[in-house]
Design a protein around this motif. Structure first.
Motif, PDB file in Angstrom:
ATOM      1  N   ILE A  97       0.802  -2.086  -0.277  1.00  0.00           N
ATOM      2  CA  ILE A  97       0.118  -0.520   0.507  1.00  0.00           C
ATOM      3  C   ILE A  97       0.716   1.502   0.417  1.00  0.00           C
ATOM      4  O   ILE A  97       0.140   2.276  -0.292  1.00  0.00           O
ATOM      5  N   GLY A  98       2.220   0.742   0.229  1.00  0.00           N
ATOM      6  CA  GLY A  98       2.542   2.541   0.830  1.00  0.00           C
ATOM      7  C   GLY A  98       4.123   2.522  -0.973  1.00  0.00           C
ATOM      8  O   GLY A  98       3.774   1.909  -1.421  1.00  0.00           O
ATOM      9  N   ASP A 117      -1.324   2.293  -5.041  1.00  0.00           N
ATOM     10  CA  ASP A 117      -1.370   3.012  -4.169  1.00  0.00           C
ATOM     11  C   ASP A 117      -2.093   2.530  -3.019  1.00  0.00           C
ATOM     12  O   ASP A 117      -2.751   1.204  -3.705  1.00  0.00           O
ATOM     13  N   PRO A 118      -2.905   3.288  -2.638  1.00  0.00           N
ATOM     14  CA  PRO A 118      -3.642   2.675  -1.499  1.00  0.00           C
ATOM     15  C   PRO A 118      -4.816   2.262  -2.651  1.00  0.00           C
ATOM     16  O   PRO A 118      -5.769   0.568  -2.679  1.00  0.00           O
ATOM     17  N   GLU A 119      -5.191   3.420  -3.143  1.00  0.00           N
ATOM     18  CA  GLU A 119      -6.751   2.386  -4.344  1.00  0.00           C
ATOM     19  C   GLU A 119      -6.512   1.250  -4.862  1.00  0.00           C
ATOM     20  O   GLU A 119      -7.578   0.755  -5.253  1.00  0.00           O
ATOM     21  N   GLU A 120      -5.776   1.547  -5.973  1.00  0.00           N
ATOM     22  CA  GLU A 120      -4.924   0.221  -6.875  1.00  0.00           C
ATOM     23  C   GLU A 120      -4.941  -0.788  -5.534  1.00  0.00           C
ATOM     24  O   GLU A 120      -4.877  -1.871  -6.742  1.00  0.00           O
ATOM     25  N   ALA A 121      -4.316  -1.346  -4.059  1.00  0.00           N
ATOM     26  CA  ALA A 121      -4.453  -1.763  -3.567  1.00  0.00           C
ATOM     27  C   ALA A 121      -6.053  -2.303  -2.996  1.00  0.00           C
ATOM     28  O   ALA A 121      -5.802  -3.813  -3.259  1.00  0.00           O
ATOM     29  N   LYS A 181      -5.369   6.572   3.621  1.00  0.00           N
ATOM     30  CA  LYS A 181      -5.811   6.328   2.520  1.00  0.00           C
ATOM     31  C   LYS A 181      -6.671   4.792   2.386  1.00  0.00           C
ATOM     32  O   LYS A 181      -7.131   5.131   1.343  1.00  0.00           O
ATOM     33  N   LEU A 182      -5.808   4.226   3.008  1.00  0.00           N
ATOM     34  CA  LEU A 182      -5.924   2.653   2.759  1.00  0.00           C
ATOM     35  C   LEU A 182      -8.130   2.751   3.547  1.00  0.00           C
ATOM     36  O   LEU A 182      -8.482   2.359   3.023  1.00  0.00           O
ATOM     37  N   ASP A 183      -7.375   3.548   4.800  1.00  0.00           N
ATOM     38  CA  ASP A 183      -9.245   2.966   4.920  1.00  0.00           C
ATOM     39  C   ASP A 183     -10.389   4.323   4.290  1.00  0.00           C
ATOM     40  O   ASP A 183     -11.185   4.228   4.576  1.00  0.00           O
TER      41      ASP A 183
END
Length: 406
Positions: free
Chosen positions: A327-328, A342-346, A379-381
């Protein structure tokens, strides 16, 4: 004198193509960086002319091989691997300099360790805890210790496996430069009582660490009755031979598999690249791993930009029970986008591979890019909310905690 030492370090790092180390050195430098731009440019031009070691696109050198199963294969010609998707763009040295010299660094790592301890607490695993972790029956569950970055220790179907083991202070070939760990390791290798297998996603220094590999081999690789087995991408075996490790190193291409102790290890595609410095660029294949057990499946994504491979993995092996997804290290997007999600793509990967439970990795340990050091988690949240994914199904772990999931 300080400038001379600084430029010497830049030259060594460029020659070894350690991108993170070069940017980290720029971040750590205290003199006016603009004064070094011209000299760095001269160094780069010399290297380009003399050694032809640039990261320019060489797509025309590759010939795509057709497949009948609809699965992506790495392109290969003259011993050099390449990604097959249009989503890939190789990182250029010009982009590296633009990032290192001019892009704002937003990591904002606090100098006060009490702040870090509060935001990213580390549980120092005791001898008794790690002993119990390795001995407890995991026939119907998985036990996980996130050691930091992409390194996780798991007990899966009663086999102890470690992913991309990095225990060193820096993710770099050098002791004097490169990304420095800002969260300590929660355990040391000598504390691990048992280990069956190691999976390596690729050979970059934040995923394949010389000292850690030697320490693991010294402790677990010389047991003739139960030797440690290594699972790596095709071409990485040469590096292991240079370390004196010639037995039980299994090199695979994408979608190839190897059975070991009632588990099947499958090497899966990822959109990335490889280099250990010098003329080694893309001579070793990168990827992720699906580990198939009797009743459960584990997925380790390694390093990757977002690409069509994840839907293929989900179609072939999904649903996956437990997934380790990066995620980073994703800013700036114009440079990092093709190689780091990035977190969205994760979250998209989580959905593509049909993961039941995912764990965030590749963050919170080394400052490898330019985003705020806590932003990946934040951003993951946000992205889990955006895509209506249950936050209990994609979580961050605390360094060193002993986690158990059925």
């Amino acid at each position: 004198k300080k400038k001379s030492i600084y430029l010497k370090q830049i030259t060594i790092i460029i020659v070894n193509k350690n991108l993170h180390s070069l940017v980290a050195l720029f971040k750590e430098s205290k003199f006016n960086k603009k004064k070094a731009i011209f000299l760095v440019a001269v160094i780069l031009l010399s290297l380009i002319i003399v050694s032809k070691m640039t990261l320019n696109d060489e797509k025309e050198k590759f010939v795509e091989k057709g497949t009948t199963d609809g699965l992506s294969r790495a392109l290969l010609k003259n011993g050099i691997f390449q990604n097959p998707w249009d989503t890939w763009k190789k990182p250029e040295m010009s982009g590296l300099l633009r990032w290192g010299l001019f892009h704002k660094d937003n990591t904002k790592l606090p100098s006060d360790n009490t702040i870090l301890d509060n935001n990213l607490p580390v549980h120092l695993t005791s001898d008794e805890e790690i002993k119990k972790f390795c001995e407890e029956d995991t026939t119907n569950k998985i036990k996980i210790i996130w050691i930091g970055h992409s390194t996780s220790l798991i007990n899966f179907e009663n086999k102890i496996i470690i992913m991309d083991p990095v225990f060193s202070e820096r993710a770099s070939p050098f002791a004097f430069a490169g990304p420095k760990r800002f969260r300590p390791v929660p355990m040391t290798i000598d504390k691990i009582p048992k280990l069956d297998a190691v999976v390596i996603s690729h050979n970059h220094f934040d995923h394949l660490d010389y000292k850690s590999v030697l320490s693991l081999h010294e402790k677990f690789g010389k047991n003739e009755a139960n030797p440690l087995n290594w699972f790596v991408g095709q071409g990485t075996g040469e590096w292991f031979k240079s370390c004196g490790i010639v037995k039980n190193v299994h090199e695979l291409l994408w979608w190839e598999s190897k059975n070991f102790k009632d588990l099947e290890f499958v090497f899966t595609p990822a959109q990335h690249w490889s280099s250990r410095g010098g003329f080694t660029e893309n001579k070793a294949l990168w990827g992720g791993w699906v580990i198939l057990g009797k009743s459960k499946k584990v997925y380790f994504a390694g390093d990757s930009g977002y690409c069509p491979a994840f839907k293929e993995i989900g179609q072939k092996y999904g649903p996956l029970d437990y997934s380790f997804i990066p995620i980073g290290a994703y800013e700036p997007r114009w440079f990092m986008g093709p190689q780091h999600v990035d977190p969205e793509e994760a979250v998209k990967i989580h959905m593509d591979v049909k993961s039941n439970k995912s764990f965030a990795i590749h963050w919170g340990t080394f400052a490898l890019a330019s985003e705020y050091y806590m932003e990946p988690k934040e951003k993951l949240d946000e992205m889990l909310d955006k895509y209506s994914v249950d936050k209990n199904n994609f979580i961050t772990l605390r360094h060193g905690d002993l986690n158990e999931f059925e």
